[in-house]
Design a protein around this motif. Structure first.
Motif, PDB file in Angstrom:
ATOM      1  N   ALA A 151       0.826  -1.216   0.000  1.00 19.02           N
ATOM      2  CA  ALA A 151       0.000   0.000   0.000  1.00 19.02           C
ATOM      3  C   ALA A 151       0.857   1.261   0.000  1.00 19.02           C
ATOM      4  O   ALA A 151       0.436   2.306  -0.528  1.00 19.02           O
ATOM      5  CB  ALA A 151      -0.927   0.000   1.214  1.00 19.02           C
ATOM      6  N   ASP A 152       2.069   1.161   0.528  1.00 15.69           N
ATOM      7  CA  ASP A 152       2.959   2.330   0.614  1.00 15.69           C
ATOM      8  C   ASP A 152       3.976   2.393  -0.522  1.00 15.69           C
ATOM      9  O   ASP A 152       4.760   3.344  -0.591  1.00 15.69           O
ATOM     10  CB  ASP A 152       3.705   2.327   1.954  1.00 15.69           C
ATOM     11  CG  ASP A 152       2.779   2.530   3.146  1.00 15.69           C
ATOM     12  OD1 ASP A 152       1.706   3.139   2.944  1.00 15.69           O
ATOM     13  OD2 ASP A 152       3.119   2.057   4.244  1.00 15.69           O
ATOM     14  N   SER A 153       3.985   1.382  -1.386  1.00 18.68           N
ATOM     15  CA  SER A 153       5.010   1.314  -2.428  1.00 18.68           C
ATOM     16  C   SER A 153       4.539   1.998  -3.714  1.00 18.68           C
ATOM     17  O   SER A 153       3.570   1.558  -4.344  1.00 18.68           O
ATOM     18  CB  SER A 153       5.360  -0.146  -2.732  1.00 18.68           C
ATOM     19  OG  SER A 153       6.222  -0.233  -3.856  1.00 18.68           O
ATOM     20  N   LYS A 154       5.230   3.047  -4.119  1.00 23.37           N
ATOM     21  CA  LYS A 154       4.903   3.733  -5.370  1.00 23.37           C
ATOM     22  C   LYS A 154       5.270   2.877  -6.578  1.00 23.37           C
ATOM     23  O   LYS A 154       4.583   2.928  -7.610  1.00 23.37           O
ATOM     24  CB  LYS A 154       5.618   5.080  -5.424  1.00 23.37           C
ATOM     25  CG  LYS A 154       5.139   6.075  -4.373  1.00 23.37           C
ATOM     26  CD  LYS A 154       5.870   7.401  -4.493  1.00 23.37           C
ATOM     27  CE  LYS A 154       5.377   8.404  -3.451  1.00 23.37           C
ATOM     28  NZ  LYS A 154       6.085   9.704  -3.550  1.00 23.37           N
ATOM     29  N   ASP A 155       6.349   2.097  -6.458  1.00 19.67           N
ATOM     30  CA  ASP A 155       6.750   1.223  -7.570  1.00 19.67           C
ATOM     31  C   ASP A 155       5.677   0.175  -7.839  1.00 19.67           C
ATOM     32  O   ASP A 155       5.317  -0.083  -8.995  1.00 19.67           O
ATOM     33  CB  ASP A 155       8.076   0.532  -7.246  1.00 19.67           C
ATOM     34  CG  ASP A 155       9.244   1.496  -7.236  1.00 19.67           C
ATOM     35  OD1 ASP A 155       9.134   2.554  -7.899  1.00 19.67           O
ATOM     36  OD2 ASP A 155      10.258   1.205  -6.572  1.00 19.67           O
ATOM     37  N   ALA A 188       2.501   0.414  -7.069  1.00 18.52           N
ATOM     38  CA  ALA A 188       1.306   1.095  -7.573  1.00 18.52           C
ATOM     39  C   ALA A 188       1.403   1.342  -9.075  1.00 18.52           C
ATOM     40  O   ALA A 188       0.417   1.173  -9.816  1.00 18.52           O
ATOM     41  CB  ALA A 188       1.103   2.413  -6.829  1.00 18.52           C
ATOM     42  N   ALA A 189       2.585   1.700  -9.557  1.00 16.29           N
ATOM     43  CA  ALA A 189       2.769   1.955 -10.988  1.00 16.29           C
ATOM     44  C   ALA A 189       2.647   0.666 -11.794  1.00 16.29           C
ATOM     45  O   ALA A 189       2.019   0.645 -12.863  1.00 16.29           O
ATOM     46  CB  ALA A 189       4.132   2.599 -11.220  1.00 16.29           C
ATOM     47  N   ILE A 190       3.238  -0.423 -11.272  1.00 13.96           N
ATOM     48  CA  ILE A 190       3.147  -1.716 -11.971  1.00 13.96           C
ATOM     49  C   ILE A 190       1.703  -2.212 -11.989  1.00 13.96           C
ATOM     50  O   ILE A 190       1.209  -2.690 -13.016  1.00 13.96           O
ATOM     51  CB  ILE A 190       4.066  -2.747 -11.288  1.00 13.96           C
ATOM     52  CG1 ILE A 190       5.530  -2.338 -11.438  1.00 13.96           C
ATOM     53  CG2 ILE A 190       3.848  -4.133 -11.889  1.00 13.96           C
ATOM     54  CD1 ILE A 190       6.491  -3.189 -10.617  1.00 13.96           C
ATOM     55  N   GLU A 191       1.033  -2.104 -10.853  1.00 17.46           N
ATOM     56  CA  GLU A 191      -0.360  -2.562 -10.781  1.00 17.46           C
ATOM     57  C   GLU A 191      -1.247  -1.759 -11.728  1.00 17.46           C
ATOM     58  O   GLU A 191      -2.150  -2.317 -12.365  1.00 17.46           O
ATOM     59  CB  GLU A 191      -0.883  -2.455  -9.358  1.00 17.46           C
ATOM     60  CG  GLU A 191      -2.275  -3.046  -9.195  1.00 17.46           C
ATOM     61  CD  GLU A 191      -2.782  -2.967  -7.781  1.00 17.46           C
ATOM     62  OE1 GLU A 191      -3.419  -3.927  -7.322  1.00 17.46           O
ATOM     63  OE2 GLU A 191      -2.571  -1.938  -7.119  1.00 17.46           O
ATOM     64  N   LYS A 192      -0.974  -0.478 -11.866  1.00 15.18           N
ATOM     65  CA  LYS A 192      -1.750   0.358 -12.786  1.00 15.18           C
ATOM     66  C   LYS A 192      -1.600  -0.142 -14.215  1.00 15.18           C
ATOM     67  O   LYS A 192      -2.583  -0.200 -14.972  1.00 15.18           O
ATOM     68  CB  LYS A 192      -1.295   1.817 -12.680  1.00 15.18           C
ATOM     69  CG  LYS A 192      -2.082   2.771 -13.565  1.00 15.18           C
ATOM     70  CD  LYS A 192      -1.615   4.210 -13.372  1.00 15.18           C
ATOM     71  CE  LYS A 192      -2.396   5.167 -14.273  1.00 15.18           C
ATOM     72  NZ  LYS A 192      -1.938   6.581 -14.098  1.00 15.18           N
ATOM     73  N   ASP A 193      -0.379  -0.523 -14.606  1.00 17.36           N
ATOM     74  CA  ASP A 193      -0.147  -1.053 -15.946  1.00 17.36           C
ATOM     75  C   ASP A 193      -0.895  -2.371 -16.152  1.00 17.36           C
ATOM     76  O   ASP A 193      -1.479  -2.609 -17.212  1.00 17.36           O
ATOM     77  CB  ASP A 193       1.353  -1.276 -16.173  1.00 17.36           C
ATOM     78  CG  ASP A 193       2.112   0.031 -16.348  1.00 17.36           C
ATOM     79  OD1 ASP A 193       1.470   1.053 -16.664  1.00 17.36           O
ATOM     80  OD2 ASP A 193       3.340   0.021 -16.165  1.00 17.36           O
ATOM     81  N   ILE A 194      -0.876  -3.224 -15.127  1.00 20.12           N
ATOM     82  CA  ILE A 194      -1.562  -4.515 -15.243  1.00 20.12           C
ATOM     83  C   ILE A 194      -3.069  -4.332 -15.336  1.00 20.12           C
ATOM     84  O   ILE A 194      -3.738  -4.918 -16.201  1.00 20.12           O
ATOM     85  CB  ILE A 194      -1.202  -5.422 -14.044  1.00 20.12           C
ATOM     86  CG1 ILE A 194       0.261  -5.865 -14.145  1.00 20.12           C
ATOM     87  CG2 ILE A 194      -2.127  -6.641 -13.990  1.00 20.12           C
ATOM     88  CD1 ILE A 194       0.729  -6.716 -12.987  1.00 20.12           C
TER      89      ILE A 194
END
Length: 274
Positions: A131-135, A137-143
């Motif tokens: 929940a605190d990881s920006k990296d 969050a970016a990967i999950e957004k792409d998926i």
């Protein structure tokens, strides 16, 4: 003469009426279907997870239904996710045990199997870390941008299944899903503890067997590994021909099932098992 026949007829009808009333009363007392199928569900003194598994190992099975025009982007994003998880393996307390594409079953579907150590205490830590990881969050957004839908389950491995051994070479995997009637998990486990020894004795095709903890409850997943579709056919026929108890086990477990499905999968290039 006619009077005697009439009395006998009245007596017969009364006897039938009494027997019908008795049957009706029994059905009302026990329920119509229980009067036909008098099978009892085993009483549980503890959760079936305590009897069937080691709760320190949590398995997560995720299913992604991908947009047909986003397959390439999805595979790249998935590779990035696995790289991120491997780089943070010590923090996440887990690793991936297979990344698969479904080739027979739901098309454009991908299945991923993860295992986490330390039970739900470490799962809670994972949730907070991600929940605190920006990296992440970016990967999950792409998926997510590639998906039509997604689904996840937390599961436990049956203790009587062998430990997962990563495969080499070129293999196919069959994912069989069983939706059981509530209250029958322990009974299922008792029969399959015998069955797994029969299926795995010669062919060593058993990969992992799990049951749901969170998600679709009373859901069982069996994953089998074969060298080919022909090898799968031979393995399944062999157990019917050489194991006399197999028919009995199938006959006893089929009534426990509400629904079952089968999917054939192939590992992705990035998968840890081949």
């Amino acid at each position: 003469m006619q009077t005697n026949k009439l009395f006998r007829l009245v007596g017969f009808l009364e006897d039938v009426g009494v027997r019908r009333l008795s049957t009706s009363q029994k059905c009302n007392e026990k329920g119509f279907f229980s009067s036909i199928f008098d099978k009892q569900v085993e009483l549980q003194s503890a959760s079936h997870s305590n009897k069937l598994s080691d709760k320190d190992m949590i398995y997560e099975l995720t299913t992604h239904n991908v947009k047909p025009d986003s397959l390439a982007k999805y595979l790249t994003a998935t590779q990035n996710l696995i790289g991120f998880c491997n780089a943070n393996k010590n923090v996440l307390h887990g690793e991936c045990y297979g990344n698969f594409k479904v080739i027979v079953g739901d098309q454009d579907q991908f299945v991923h199997l993860w295992r986490y150590e330390g039970g739900y205490e470490n799962i809670d830590e994972n949730i907070r870390f991600l929940a605190d990881s920006k990296d992440f969050a970016a990967i999950e957004k792409d998926i997510v941008s590639c998906l039509r839908s997604r689904h996840s389950q937390h599961m436990l491995k049956f203790s009587y299944w062998p430990e997962i051994q990563l495969r080499n070479g070129s293999n196919i995997y069959e994912l069989r899903s069983y939706h059981l009637k509530p209250g029958t998990m322990v009974e299922w486990g008792n029969f399959w503890a015998k069955a797994i020894r029969m299926r795995d004795y010669k062919h060593k095709e058993a990969y992992v067997g799990m049951f749901s903890q969170i998600g679709e409850l009373y859901n069982v997943k069996h994953v089998w590994c074969y060298g080919s579709m022909e090898e799968r056919r031979q393995a399944r026929e062999s157990v019917w021909q050489t194991q006399s108890q197999w028919q009995e086990i199938v006959a006893n477990t089929v009534p426990l099932i509400r629904k079952m499905t089968s999917r054939i999968m192939v590992p992705l290039e990035l998968s840890s098992t081949k």
